[in-house]
Design an enzyme around this catalytic site. Structure first.
Site, PDB file in Angstrom:
ATOM      1  N   GLU A 142     -42.760   3.386 147.683  1.00  0.00           N
ATOM      2  CA  GLU A 142     -44.003   4.537 147.166  1.00  0.00           C
ATOM      3  C   GLU A 142     -45.239   4.006 147.881  1.00  0.00           C
ATOM      4  OE1 GLU A 142     -43.219   6.737 145.273  1.00  0.00           O
ATOM      5  OE2 GLU A 142     -41.446   6.261 144.109  1.00  0.00           O
ATOM      6  N   ARG A 146     -46.804   7.083 150.176  1.00  0.00           N
ATOM      7  CA  ARG A 146     -48.245   7.652 149.655  1.00  0.00           C
ATOM      8  C   ARG A 146     -49.389   7.004 150.471  1.00  0.00           C
ATOM      9  NH1 ARG A 146     -46.713   8.987 143.295  1.00  0.00           N
ATOM     10  NH2 ARG A 146     -44.427   8.673 143.443  1.00  0.00           N
ATOM     11  N   ASP A 275     -31.728  11.261 148.728  1.00  0.00           N
ATOM     12  CA  ASP A 275     -32.403  12.579 148.993  1.00  0.00           C
ATOM     13  C   ASP A 275     -33.137  12.402 150.780  1.00  0.00           C
ATOM     14  OD1 ASP A 275     -34.429  10.928 147.778  1.00  0.00           O
ATOM     15  OD2 ASP A 275     -35.294  12.606 146.716  1.00  0.00           O
ATOM     16  N   GLU A 410     -40.884  19.863 145.319  1.00  0.00           N
ATOM     17  CA  GLU A 410     -39.813  20.080 146.379  1.00  0.00           C
ATOM     18  C   GLU A 410     -39.666  21.841 146.636  1.00  0.00           C
ATOM     19  OE1 GLU A 410     -39.628  17.724 143.983  1.00  0.00           O
ATOM     20  OE2 GLU A 410     -39.846  16.080 145.167  1.00  0.00           O
ATOM     21  N   THR A 499     -42.185  12.265 153.666  1.00  0.00           N
ATOM     22  CA  THR A 499     -41.764  12.976 152.328  1.00  0.00           C
ATOM     23  C   THR A 499     -42.777  12.967 151.042  1.00  0.00           C
ATOM     24  OG1 THR A 499     -39.634  12.700 150.950  1.00  0.00           O
ATOM     25  CG2 THR A 499     -41.004  10.614 151.651  1.00  0.00           C
TER      26      THR A 499
HETATM   27  C1  DMJ Z   1     -42.593  12.162 145.969  1.00  0.00           C
HETATM   28  O1  DMJ Z   1     -43.106  10.948 145.724  1.00  0.00           O
HETATM   29  C2  DMJ Z   1     -41.740  12.350 147.227  1.00  0.00           C
HETATM   30  O2  DMJ Z   1     -41.504  13.520 147.551  1.00  0.00           O
HETATM   31  C3  DMJ Z   1     -40.411  11.693 147.176  1.00  0.00           C
HETATM   32  O3  DMJ Z   1     -39.675  12.013 148.383  1.00  0.00           O
HETATM   33  C4  DMJ Z   1     -39.664  12.162 146.089  1.00  0.00           C
HETATM   34  N1  DMJ Z   1     -40.488  12.143 144.942  1.00  0.00           N
HETATM   35  C5  DMJ Z   1     -41.870  12.411 144.828  1.00  0.00           C
HETATM   36  C6  DMJ Z   1     -41.819  14.232 144.506  1.00  0.00           C
HETATM   37  O4  DMJ Z   1     -40.989  14.633 143.594  1.00  0.00           O
END
Ligand code: DMJ
Length: 511
Positions: A142, A146, A275, A410, A499
């Site tokens: 995370e 981020r 994912d 998403e 992501t």
């Molecule tokens: C985000 O932190 C990122 O997109 C991660 O890949 C999946 N979960 C959240 C958003 O849904």
């Protein structure tokens, strides 16, 4: 051009739950609701006037995203400034790592949206208040996607070395996570003490987490000319590449940090815990200039594995979805998280991968759209169940425990890719509907947006009092890029999005 028009709009119908509805003034986003709402009053003739009105509509959508961002930021600034997350209903903040997560996640969004004043204030906070010298446990994945991702992309967009210095600082502090018997990283790091550990109850890490930090650490090595970051994450990639326990390229959800092997095998999903493994195979291949063929091979094999093992169609409407496999049994459910896949498939097809990837992207995009359109609030649940029996009337069902919506990105992420590659305006319209539903059911009058507990109840969607940082980092950014007519704004031939929607450059061929 706009100055010559005198546009009058019908007053909006005020629906939505009482707790989220008490808006003093009718704000702009409510009245800019498409061409049919716009009445042109001056005497200009037919053809020319229509052109102008379409132009107004396009501008309005972009402006509506800016307005939504400003509204979210207003709440964050008033009640959560410098903290991780806004709790917009109780008008306070929530803390996860204590590192101003929302502010950092939102930096490049503000830059892309052109919100200069807001960006300047946030930059000041980063310069004067942000310190990673803190005795605090952070989650490696995370904080990489981020914080490290957000700082690196803001550095690239602005050229401001403040953000690179901060990225180097957090990147270095995360490195103890890789000191494990197997070199598969632990989930948690204390960035003040320089120690790392798995969660209390297990020595397993999540597969998606250890395989979705590569874009960021590789970029950090390129910028610093220090190979330690790239070496650490590519060791993980190498190990996962050759591990036993995959099924046609699909990976299990857990990996042990002592043995380096997959654990709890036999369950396969494109949703939570797996994912972004698939997403980062393709995106690393693109980041590195399409040279690392093992990444491409793993990606292509995995997509075939999805087709062979997980793909099904609903009854009666034949919506294509990606189910979950558990010990050979197909469970017809799909996380909203899986809706990243149409965008990723389309990105691959755009880069020369088989055309049938695009066909699959088109089908899955429709399903993700339906996950919103068929709900009473127009917002998707966290998990959808699909009907395979020809006797039952509904394609999509939602279990009581899955009815929440966390403002996730998403679907709008994939809509952005699909629009960029097809220019089919329906994708913009679907995104516009989603933004309107967010405004109707999740917007909090005093500032901010909230996740909700029940997408099926438009009278009481059960606000949960939390605005996730990815709403500003991802959801609003992708909506803005979806509506923007400037396809050179973060060109998909020059950048890959991590992501968490932070754009990082595709490496020049000499790198
Ligand atoms: C985000 O932190 C990122 O997109 C991660 O890949 C999946 N979960 C959240 C958003 O849904």
């Amino acid at each position: 051009m706009l100055g010559c028009l005198n546009l009058q709009r019908k007053p909006p119908s005020k629906r939505g739950p009482p707790v989220l509805q008490k808006r003093g003034n009718v704000s702009d986003w409510q009245v800019k609701d498409g061409e049919e709402e716009i009445v042109k009053r001056d005497e200009d003739g037919g053809k020319e006037a229509k052109t102008v009105i379409r132009f107004v509509k396009a501008v309005d959508r972009v402006e509506a995203v800016r307005e939504a961002f400003r509204h979210a930021w207003k709440g964050y600034k008033a009640f959560a400034w410098g903290h991780d997350e806004l709790k917009p209903i109780s008008k306070t903040h929530g803390e996860w790592f204590g590192l101003g997560l929302t502010l950092i996640d939102a930096l490049d969004t503000m830059w892309i949206l052109g919100l200069k004043d807001e960006f300047a204030e946030a930059r000041k906070w980063v310069e004067t208040e942000l310190s990673f010298s803190k005795n605090v446990d952070v989650n490696l994945f995370e904080s990489t996607i981020r914080i490290l991702g957000g700082l690196l992309s803001t550095y690239h967009l602005t050229g401001d070395t403040l953000f690179l210095d901060k990225a180097k600082d957090i990147g270095f502090r995360l490195m103890p996570a890789f000191k494990t018997p197997s070199k598969i990283p632990y989930s948690d790091v204390n960035i003040g003490k320089g120690t790392a550990h798995p969660p209390r109850w297990t020595t397993d890490s999540t597969v998606a987490e250890v395989t979705s930090i590569q874009l960021e650490f590789r970029e950090l090595s390129r910028l610093t000319q220090d190979p330690q970051y790239q070496n650490a994450v590519e060791e993980v990639t190498r190990q996962v590449h050759r591990l036993e326990g995959k099924r046609d390229g699909l990976v299990p959800m857990f990996i042990n940090t002592n043995s380096g092997k997959f654990t709890r095998r036999g369950a396969f999903t494109l949703g939570a815990r797996a994912d972004s493994y698939y997403e980062y195979l393709l995106k690393q291949w693109l980041q590195g200039g399409k040279k690392e063929t093992e990444l491409l091979e793993d990606y292509l094999q995995a997509i075939e594995g999805v087709r062979k093992n997980l793909l099904r169609q609903t009854s009666p409407s034949k919506l294509t979805f990606v189910g979950e496999l558990s010990n050979g049994h197909l469970n017809p459910k799909m996380d909203h998280l899986v809706c990243f896949l149409p965008g990723t498939l389309a990105l691959g097809a755009h880069n020369g991968l088989p055309a049938d990837h695009m066909d699959l992207a088109l089908q899955l995009m429709e399903t993700c759209h339906q996950m919103y359109a068929q709900m009473e609030t127009g917002l998707s649940p966290e998990i959808a169940h699909f009907n395979l029996q020809s006797s039952n009337g509904r394609d999509i069902d939602v279990k009581p425990a899955d009815r929440h919506n966390l403002l996730r990105p998403e679907t709008v992420e994939s809509l952005f890719y699909m629009y960029r590659f097809t220019k089919d305006s329906k994708y913009r319209d679907w995104g516009w509907d989603i933004l309107q539903s967010f405004n109707k059911y999740t917007r909090v009058p005093s500032g901010g947006y909230t996740s909700i507990g029940n997408v099926r109840d438009p009278v009481n969607p059960a606000p949960r009092d939390k605005m996730e940082s990815f709403f500003l980092g991802e959801t609003l950014k992708y909506l803005f890029l979806l509506f923007s007519d400037d396809s050179e704004l973060i060109s998909l031939d020059k950048y890959i999005f991590n992501t968490e929607a932070h754009p990082l450059p595709i490496w020049p061929s000499t790198s």
